[in-house]
Enzyme design. Structure first.
Site, PDB file in Angstrom:
ATOM      1  N   SER A  61       0.842  -1.189   0.000  1.00 29.94           N
ATOM      2  CA  SER A  61       0.000   0.000   0.000  1.00 29.94           C
ATOM      3  C   SER A  61       0.876   1.237   0.000  1.00 29.94           C
ATOM      4  O   SER A  61       1.977   1.242   0.560  1.00 29.94           O
ATOM      5  CB  SER A  61      -0.889   0.022   1.248  1.00 29.94           C
ATOM      6  OG  SER A  61      -1.576   1.259   1.364  1.00 29.94           O
ATOM      7  N   TYR A 102      -1.666  -0.337  10.577  1.00 34.06           N
ATOM      8  CA  TYR A 102      -1.745  -0.647   9.152  1.00 34.06           C
ATOM      9  C   TYR A 102      -0.498  -0.152   8.417  1.00 34.06           C
ATOM     10  O   TYR A 102       0.101  -0.879   7.613  1.00 34.06           O
ATOM     11  CB  TYR A 102      -2.995  -0.016   8.558  1.00 34.06           C
ATOM     12  CG  TYR A 102      -3.200  -0.342   7.096  1.00 34.06           C
ATOM     13  CD1 TYR A 102      -3.685  -1.581   6.709  1.00 34.06           C
ATOM     14  CD2 TYR A 102      -2.893   0.588   6.107  1.00 34.06           C
ATOM     15  CE1 TYR A 102      -3.868  -1.887   5.366  1.00 34.06           C
ATOM     16  CE2 TYR A 102      -3.070   0.285   4.768  1.00 34.06           C
ATOM     17  CZ  TYR A 102      -3.557  -0.952   4.400  1.00 34.06           C
ATOM     18  OH  TYR A 102      -3.722  -1.255   3.076  1.00 34.06           O
TER      19      TYR A 102
END
Length: 283
Positions: free
Chosen positions: A139, A152
């Site tokens: 990501s 995250y």
């Protein structure tokens, strides 16, 4: 030189990007191992291509279960051309809250350890054959920490470094390691976000781009590309300026807050305060 992968293993195939990847690959005639936690969703997907799928429901951080899946798939369909470690979860995180430590641990187990666990049983057979592609869905959030999203970002930042290490290790063997860095994808995981999501993509568009990248042997892919340039530009800002910009944005919902997504392996929030995606893939 390009090739069309005919045999793929895809984790997190229950919905979102994983489902889109599986559907696109099946539409191209490929054989696909459908790996996820929602057996019903996987069986429905497998029914669209009889004889070319197998359904597996292991926890991606369970090495014994993943190894059993790999043995079964290779025994039935052969060594895959590509393994796409797509399964992932996200959730807000507050370091001051002791209960959130379990959230941090589980996010890292799935997003980082789960990728290494998924790749492990396939590396040896791919190396013996002399070719194969390992794809990790990281990501853009792994490139910079975001307030309230530390678990995250840490998991995806660690994943980017792991994939870089693995790429260097496997380069002499003829195996390709591809790092995919999406921005925001339009799935249930982003539906509860209260902050701006520039470059929001449909998972079907992202899936097509990823399969094209695999076909041409790409080692890195940013989706959408313009968001990667924006991230590079923001990285040029002094940390204090960057942090000031981010602190004005709403935080990622934490477990139990409206818009939060259930994380497999942790107690589910009440239906009134959370939404769930059995394959929570988008960033």
């Amino acid at each position: 030189m390009t090739f069309s992968p005919d045999n793929l293993v895809i984790t997190g195939a229950c919905g979102g990007l994983g489902s889109a990847l599986a559907r696109e690959a099946l539409a191209r005639g490929a054989k696909v191992a459908l790996v996820g936690l929602n057996a019903g969703a996987l069986e429905a997907l497998a029914a669209t291509a009889p004889g070319r799928c197998a359904v597996y429901t292991p926890d991606v951080s369970d090495s014994a279960a993943i190894q059993a899946m790999a043995r079964d798939w290779i025994g039935r369909f052969g060594v895959p051309d590509a393994v796409i470690a797509n399964a992932g979860v996200a959730g807000g995180y507050d370091t001051a809250d002791a209960s959130d430590l379990a959230v941090f641990r589980r996010i890292v187990e799935i997003n980082l350890l789960g990728v290494a666990t998924t790749f492990q049983p396939f590396v040896g057979p791919m190396r013996a054959r002399g070719h194969g592609t390992l794809v990790g869905i990281a990501s853009l959030a792994g490139r910079r920490g975001l307030p309230g999203n530390g678990a995250y970002c840490a998991s995806k930042g660690g994943l980017i470094r792991y994939l870089q290490s693995l790429r260097a290790e496997l380069r002499p063997s003829g195996l390709c390691v591809c790092t995919v860095n999406p921005g925001y994808l339009r799935t249930a995981l982003t539906a509860g976000n209260r902050f701006a999501m520039p470059g929001l993509m449909a998972p079907e568009d992202a899936a097509a781009a990823i399969l094209r990248a695999i076909s041409r042997g790409a080692e890195e892919l940013v989706l959408p590309r313009r968001l990667g340039w924006l991230a590079c530009a923001l990285d040029l800002l002094p940390d204090a300026w960057h942090d000031a910009l981010l602190l004005r944005q709403p935080r990622k919902p934490r477990a139990g807050e409206p818009g939060a997504t259930a994380i497999p392996g942790l107690p589910a929030a009440s239906p009134e305060t959370a939404t769930s995606d059995p394959e929570p893939r988008a960033r």
